[in-house]
Design a protein around this motif. Structure first.
Motif, mmCIF file in Angstrom:
data_model
loop_
_atom_site.group_PDB
_atom_site.id
_atom_site.type_symbol
_atom_site.label_atom_id
_atom_site.label_comp_id
_atom_site.label_asym_id
_atom_site.label_seq_id
_atom_site.Cartn_x
_atom_site.Cartn_y
_atom_site.Cartn_z
ATOM 1 N N ARG A 126 44.123 36.737 -3.437
ATOM 2 C CA ARG A 126 43.522 37.798 -2.627
ATOM 3 C C ARG A 126 42.009 37.590 -2.460
ATOM 4 O O ARG A 126 41.475 37.695 -1.366
ATOM 5 C CB ARG A 126 43.805 39.160 -3.296
ATOM 6 C CG ARG A 126 43.606 40.289 -2.365
ATOM 7 C CD ARG A 126 43.921 41.646 -2.925
ATOM 8 N NE ARG A 126 43.335 42.616 -2.032
ATOM 9 C CZ ARG A 126 43.901 43.015 -0.893
ATOM 10 N NH1 ARG A 126 45.068 42.567 -0.543
ATOM 11 N NH2 ARG A 126 43.286 43.870 -0.097
ATOM 12 N N ASP A 132 39.866 36.512 0.995
ATOM 13 C CA ASP A 132 38.627 37.204 1.384
ATOM 14 C C ASP A 132 37.494 36.207 1.618
ATOM 15 O O ASP A 132 36.721 36.331 2.569
ATOM 16 C CB ASP A 132 38.203 38.166 0.266
ATOM 17 C CG ASP A 132 38.404 39.608 0.669
ATOM 18 O OD1 ASP A 132 38.749 39.853 1.836
ATOM 19 O OD2 ASP A 132 38.208 40.483 -0.189
ATOM 20 N N GLU A 158 35.325 42.807 9.423
ATOM 21 C CA GLU A 158 35.914 43.826 8.544
ATOM 22 C C GLU A 158 37.363 44.147 8.944
ATOM 23 O O GLU A 158 38.271 44.146 8.118
ATOM 24 C CB GLU A 158 35.063 45.091 8.621
ATOM 25 C CG GLU A 158 35.229 46.022 7.456
ATOM 26 C CD GLU A 158 34.356 47.260 7.615
ATOM 27 O OE1 GLU A 158 34.730 48.280 7.029
ATOM 28 O OE2 GLU A 158 33.345 47.193 8.335
ATOM 29 N N LYS A 181 39.591 41.046 8.306
ATOM 30 C CA LYS A 181 39.961 40.895 6.891
ATOM 31 C C LYS A 181 41.120 41.817 6.522
ATOM 32 O O LYS A 181 42.075 41.400 5.852
ATOM 33 C CB LYS A 181 38.774 41.250 5.991
ATOM 34 C CG LYS A 181 37.906 40.075 5.626
ATOM 35 C CD LYS A 181 36.887 40.510 4.570
ATOM 36 C CE LYS A 181 35.891 39.414 4.308
ATOM 37 N NZ LYS A 181 34.879 39.778 3.330
ATOM 38 N N HIS A 216 44.929 40.456 5.301
ATOM 39 C CA HIS A 216 45.631 40.770 4.057
ATOM 40 C C HIS A 216 47.010 41.379 4.332
ATOM 41 O O HIS A 216 47.982 41.081 3.646
ATOM 42 C CB HIS A 216 44.814 41.728 3.196
ATOM 43 C CG HIS A 216 43.672 41.048 2.505
ATOM 44 N ND1 HIS A 216 43.863 40.066 1.570
ATOM 45 C CD2 HIS A 216 42.326 41.196 2.638
ATOM 46 C CE1 HIS A 216 42.680 39.637 1.145
ATOM 47 N NE2 HIS A 216 41.737 40.301 1.772
#
Ligand SMILES: [Mg+2]
Length: 223
Positions: A18, A22, A42, A45, A49
């Motif tokens: 994880r 990032d 932002e 990202k 995920h």
């Protein structure tokens, strides 16, 4: 009694996938710029995920889903984008908290260490090298032609370490691939709780909140 060896899974066990995703996000965001005009890093990202699914989705499908999430359905080559991931991601690999410390701790107690991981040698060895993870044996499923939870990857690693299953422990995050797989070959299984959707069921296992918790189960005497 201490085990003769402790074997670990790689992704989301010794490698903090994880955190790595990032770290990789800005480079991937830049690579996808032609298709993602106006998408902030932002937002990118958060979507990344959500679509990543811990890496269990093949990268061609993942890249297609990722762009589709932003309304892009054509004009890109999923193979090229998957290749970008495969050739770039390992450079951003980040260790799981406590990974180096637990490997060092085991070595200090005369306990052998191993890594048993699914996927290709190219991808997994690059991460292991980048992270400078030192283990006495590394088995990547591609080398044995079958993935965990099949017994072969576990048994191959134990063979290389010259340790019997009942003398070894296994630490991993996946209920089936790691915990059920390791338990089925006769190893004691430790489940590292990392946002996995499934808990191990019908199997004896020990829960770890962090890698350093494993030290609690080791006696201070060397084996
Ligand atoms: Mg894993």
């Amino acid at each position: 009694m201490n085990p003769a060896a402790v074997l670990f899974d790689l992704d989301d066990t010794l490698h903090d996938r994880r955190v790595s995703v990032d770290a990789f996000a800005p480079a991937l965001h830049k690579h996808l710029e032609p298709w993602l005009s106006g998408v902030t890093l932002e937002l990118f990202k958060a979507t990344l995920h959500r679509v990543d699914h811990g890496g269990y989705v093949p990268r061609e499908i993942f890249m297609t889903r990722l762009l589709e999430s932003f309304g892009v359905t054509s004009g890109f080559d999923p193979l090229e984008l998957a290749e970008f991931w495969r050739s770039s991601f390992a450079a951003y690999a980040q260790p799981m908290r406590g990974a180096y410390e637990i490997l060092e701790h085991l070595r200090g107690h005369g306990i052998k260490t191993g890594i048993v991981t699914n996927s290709t040698v190219r991808l997994q060895q690059a991460k292991i090298d980048m992270l400078e993870l030192h283990a006495d044996a590394v088995v990547i499923s591609e080398q044995v032609g079958v993935k965990k939870p099949a017994p072969e990857p576990f048994l191959e690693c134990l063979k290389r370490l010259e340790v019997l299953p009942h003398q070894a422990w296994f630490v991993g995050d996946h209920a089936v691939n790691d915990i059920a797989g390791a338990s089925a070959v006769g190893m004691r299984a430790f489940w590292l709780e990392i946002e996995q959707p499934l808990e191990p069921v019908g199997i004896e296992f020990t829960r770890l909140e962090s890698l350093s918790d494993l030290e609690l189960y080791l006696s201070s005497k060397s084996t």
